[in-house]
Design a protein around this motif. Structure first.
Motif, PDB file in Angstrom:
ATOM      1  N   TRP A 142      -4.915   1.536  -5.117  1.00 52.23           N
ATOM      2  CA  TRP A 142      -5.291   0.495  -6.073  1.00 52.23           C
ATOM      3  C   TRP A 142      -6.615   0.781  -6.760  1.00 52.23           C
ATOM      4  O   TRP A 142      -6.944   0.104  -7.725  1.00 52.23           O
TER       5      TRP A 142
ATOM      6  N   PHE B  54       0.801  -1.233   0.000  1.00 47.66           N
ATOM      7  CA  PHE B  54       0.000   0.000   0.000  1.00 47.66           C
ATOM      8  C   PHE B  54       0.835   1.284   0.000  1.00 47.66           C
ATOM      9  O   PHE B  54       0.298   2.356  -0.186  1.00 47.66           O
TER      10      PHE B  54
ATOM     11  N   PHE C  37       8.680 -17.818  -9.596  1.00 47.55           N
ATOM     12  CA  PHE C  37       7.436 -17.060  -9.838  1.00 47.55           C
ATOM     13  C   PHE C  37       7.725 -15.634 -10.305  1.00 47.55           C
ATOM     14  O   PHE C  37       6.864 -14.983 -10.874  1.00 47.55           O
TER      15      PHE C  37
ATOM     16  N   SER D 174       3.376 -16.522  -5.160  1.00 50.63           N
ATOM     17  CA  SER D 174       4.588 -16.474  -4.324  1.00 50.63           C
ATOM     18  C   SER D 174       4.238 -16.339  -2.854  1.00 50.63           C
ATOM     19  O   SER D 174       4.779 -17.052  -2.000  1.00 50.63           O
ATOM     20  N   TYR D 175       3.321 -15.404  -2.564  1.00 53.52           N
ATOM     21  CA  TYR D 175       2.976 -15.174  -1.161  1.00 53.52           C
ATOM     22  C   TYR D 175       2.258 -16.379  -0.567  1.00 53.52           C
ATOM     23  O   TYR D 175       2.486 -16.739   0.586  1.00 53.52           O
TER      24      TYR D 175
ATOM     25  N   ARG E 119      -0.435  -9.459 -13.063  1.00 56.09           N
ATOM     26  CA  ARG E 119       0.569 -10.396 -12.538  1.00 56.09           C
ATOM     27  C   ARG E 119       0.103 -11.061 -11.245  1.00 56.09           C
ATOM     28  O   ARG E 119       0.928 -11.557 -10.467  1.00 56.09           O
TER      29      ARG E 119
ATOM     30  N   MET F 216      -3.193  -7.230  -9.609  1.00 64.97           N
ATOM     31  CA  MET F 216      -1.773  -6.862  -9.590  1.00 64.97           C
ATOM     32  C   MET F 216      -1.248  -6.547 -10.993  1.00 64.97           C
ATOM     33  O   MET F 216      -0.206  -7.053 -11.411  1.00 64.97           O
TER      34      MET F 216
ATOM     35  N   PHE G  93      -1.379 -13.818 -10.496  1.00 66.26           N
ATOM     36  CA  PHE G  93      -1.032 -15.232 -10.318  1.00 66.26           C
ATOM     37  C   PHE G  93       0.379 -15.387  -9.738  1.00 66.26           C
ATOM     38  O   PHE G  93       0.615 -16.147  -8.803  1.00 66.26           O
ATOM     39  N   TYR G  94       1.322 -14.624 -10.280  1.00 71.62           N
ATOM     40  CA  TYR G  94       2.721 -14.740  -9.846  1.00 71.62           C
ATOM     41  C   TYR G  94       2.938 -14.131  -8.466  1.00 71.62           C
ATOM     42  O   TYR G  94       3.605 -14.718  -7.608  1.00 71.62           O
ATOM     43  N   VAL G  95       2.369 -12.931  -8.261  1.00 71.70           N
ATOM     44  CA  VAL G  95       2.559 -12.260  -6.971  1.00 71.70           C
ATOM     45  C   VAL G  95       1.875 -13.057  -5.862  1.00 71.70           C
ATOM     46  O   VAL G  95       2.506 -13.457  -4.880  1.00 71.70           O
ATOM     47  N   TRP G  96       0.574 -13.346  -6.033  1.00 67.83           N
ATOM     48  CA  TRP G  96      -0.151 -14.045  -4.965  1.00 67.83           C
ATOM     49  C   TRP G  96       0.314 -15.481  -4.832  1.00 67.83           C
ATOM     50  O   TRP G  96       0.321 -16.043  -3.738  1.00 67.83           O
TER      51      TRP G  96
ATOM     52  N   MET H 231       0.332   4.227  -2.480  1.00 72.57           N
ATOM     53  CA  MET H 231      -0.160   3.343  -3.563  1.00 72.57           C
ATOM     54  C   MET H 231      -1.673   3.214  -3.455  1.00 72.57           C
ATOM     55  O   MET H 231      -2.184   2.706  -2.467  1.00 72.57           O
TER      56      MET H 231
ATOM     57  N   PHE I  50      -6.490  -4.681  -6.980  1.00 72.91           N
ATOM     58  CA  PHE I  50      -5.510  -5.159  -6.009  1.00 72.91           C
ATOM     59  C   PHE I  50      -5.211  -6.638  -6.255  1.00 72.91           C
ATOM     60  O   PHE I  50      -4.054  -7.066  -6.264  1.00 72.91           O
TER      61      PHE I  50
END
Lengths: 246, 58
Positions: B3, A42, A113, B22-23, B15, B12, B17-20, B1, B9
Motif C-alpha cells: 500500500w 495485504f 456498499f 462494509s467492514y 473507495r 482504498m 468509505f464503501y470498503v471500510w 499487495m 491503505f
C-alpha cells in the motif's frame, strides 16, 4: 466401532458436549478471520476493473453463502423436528435463525456498499437482491412466529412449516443470476468450472467463508444451550447444571 | 499487495468509505449478536437460579 448418535441427541449429553466445543469454534473463527483479513488486504492484488472496492467481496460472498446455507440447515432441522418429534432438532432450528438473519442483513448491506461505487446505485429491484431480501423476511417471520406462540410444541410446528415452505426461495436466490438477466453479476465461483478470479482473491474469500462457518457453529451451539436449559428447566440434568453456578 | 503508506491503505483507492463502511457494519452486527447472546444468557441464568432458590425455600 459404532457410535450411538442418539445419545448425543439427548439434551443431557449434548449440553456439556456443546459447552466443551464452543470455545474451539470461537478460537478457530478468530484465527481464520485474522488470516483471511490479512490475505484480503495485504496479499490479494488490486482488481483490474473494479480497483479496491472489490475487497468488499471478502465479507459479502461468505455472508451471502452463509445466509442461504444456514436457512437450508435450519429448514432441515425444523423439518426433522416436525417429522421425528425430536427435542434437539427444533432447538437447533431456532438457534440458527438469528445468525442466519444476521448474515442475510450483512450480505444485503455490504451488497449496497458495493453496488454504489460499482453500479452507481445502493439498491435495485434485481432478482437476486429481491430474493435475498425475501430471505431476510423469512428469517424474521420464522423468529417472530416461534416467539409469538407460547406453547413450545405448537411454536416448533408452525415455525417448521414456515421454514420448509420458505426453503423454495433458496434455489431461487442461487439461480436468480442465471434465470433472470438483471443487474447482479453471475457466480464467481462454481463447482463446474474454474473460478473467474485471481487465486489469492479466491483463497481469501474461502478462508473468510470457513471463518463464518466456525462463527455460526459457535454462536448457534451457544444459543442452543440456552434454549435447551430454558425448555428443560424442570428436569434433573438442568437442575444439576443450574446448581453449579457458571 | 504493497500500500505504500497508511493513508493509501485507509483511502482504498478512493473507495475507503464503501470498503471500510462494509467492514464496520459487519463488525457492529457481529458485536451486537454476541452482546444479545450474552444478555440472553445472563437474564436466563438469573431467572432460572432464582426459581431454584424460591423452590428450595418452599
Amino acid at each position: 466401532m459404532s457410535i450411538n448418535w442418539f445419545k448425543y441427541s439427548s439434551p443431557a449429553t449434548f449440553y456439556p458436549l456443546a459447552g466443551k466445543l464452543i470455545p474451539w469454534f470461537y478460537g478457530l473463527a478468530a484465527m481464520l478471520t485474522i488470516a483471511g483479513l490479512y490475505i484480503s488486504f495485504f496479499v490479494a492484488p488490486t482488481d483490474a476493473t473494479q480497483g479496491e472496492s472489490y475487497r468488499i467481496i471478502f465479507i459479502h460472498v461468505p455472508a451471502a453463502w452463509m445466509s442461504m446455507f444456514i436457512y437450508l440447515v435450519m429448514a432441515m432441522w425444523a423439518g426433522l423436528g416436525l417429522v421425528m418429534n425430536t427435542r434437539l432438532s427444533s432447538i437447533m432450528a431456532q438457534a440458527l435463525a438469528p445468525t442466519g438473519a444476521m448474515f442475510t442483513f450483512v450480505a444485503l448491506i455490504t451488497g449496497a456498499f458495493w453496488g454504489k461505487p460499482t453500479w452507481g446505485t445502493w439498491w435495485e429491484w434485481d432478482a437476486r437482491m429481491t430474493s435475498e431480501l425475501i430471505l431476510l423476511f423469512l428469517y424474521i417471520g420464522y423468529m417472530s412466529l416461534t416467539a409469538a406462540i407460547d406453547d413450545v410444541r405448537r411454536a416448533d410446528k408452525a415455525g417448521a412449516i414456515l421454514a420448509l415452505v420458505g426453503a423454495v426461495n433458496v434455489p431461487i436466490i442461487y439461480f436468480s443470476v442465471k434465470w433472470w438477466n438483471t443487474l447482479h453479476q453471475g457466480a464467481s465461483v462454481s463447482l463446474t468450472r474454474a473460478p473467474s478470479m485471481a487465486k489469492t482473491m479466491l483463497l481469501g474469500m474461502l478462508i473468510m467463508a470457513i471463518a463464518a462457518w466456525m462463527y455460526s457453529i459457535a454462536v448457534a451451539l451457544s444459543r442452543a444451550r440456552l434454549l435447551m436449559l430454558e425448555r428443560e428447566k424442570s428436569t434433573v440434568w438442568a437442575q444439576e447444571v443450574l446448581e453449579q453456578k457458571p | 499487495m504493497n500500500w505504500g503508506s497508511f493513508a493509501n491503505f485507509i483511502d482504498m483507492g478512493g473507495r475507503g468509505f464503501y470498503v471500510w463502511g462494509s467492514y464496520l457494519i459487519t463488525l457492529v452486527c457481529i458485536v451486537l449478536e454476541l452482546g444479545l447472546l450474552a444478555r440472553h444468557k445472563r437474564t436466563l441464568w438469573q431467572r432460572l437460579t432464582q426459581i431454584i432458590k424460591l423452590n428450595k425455600q418452599g
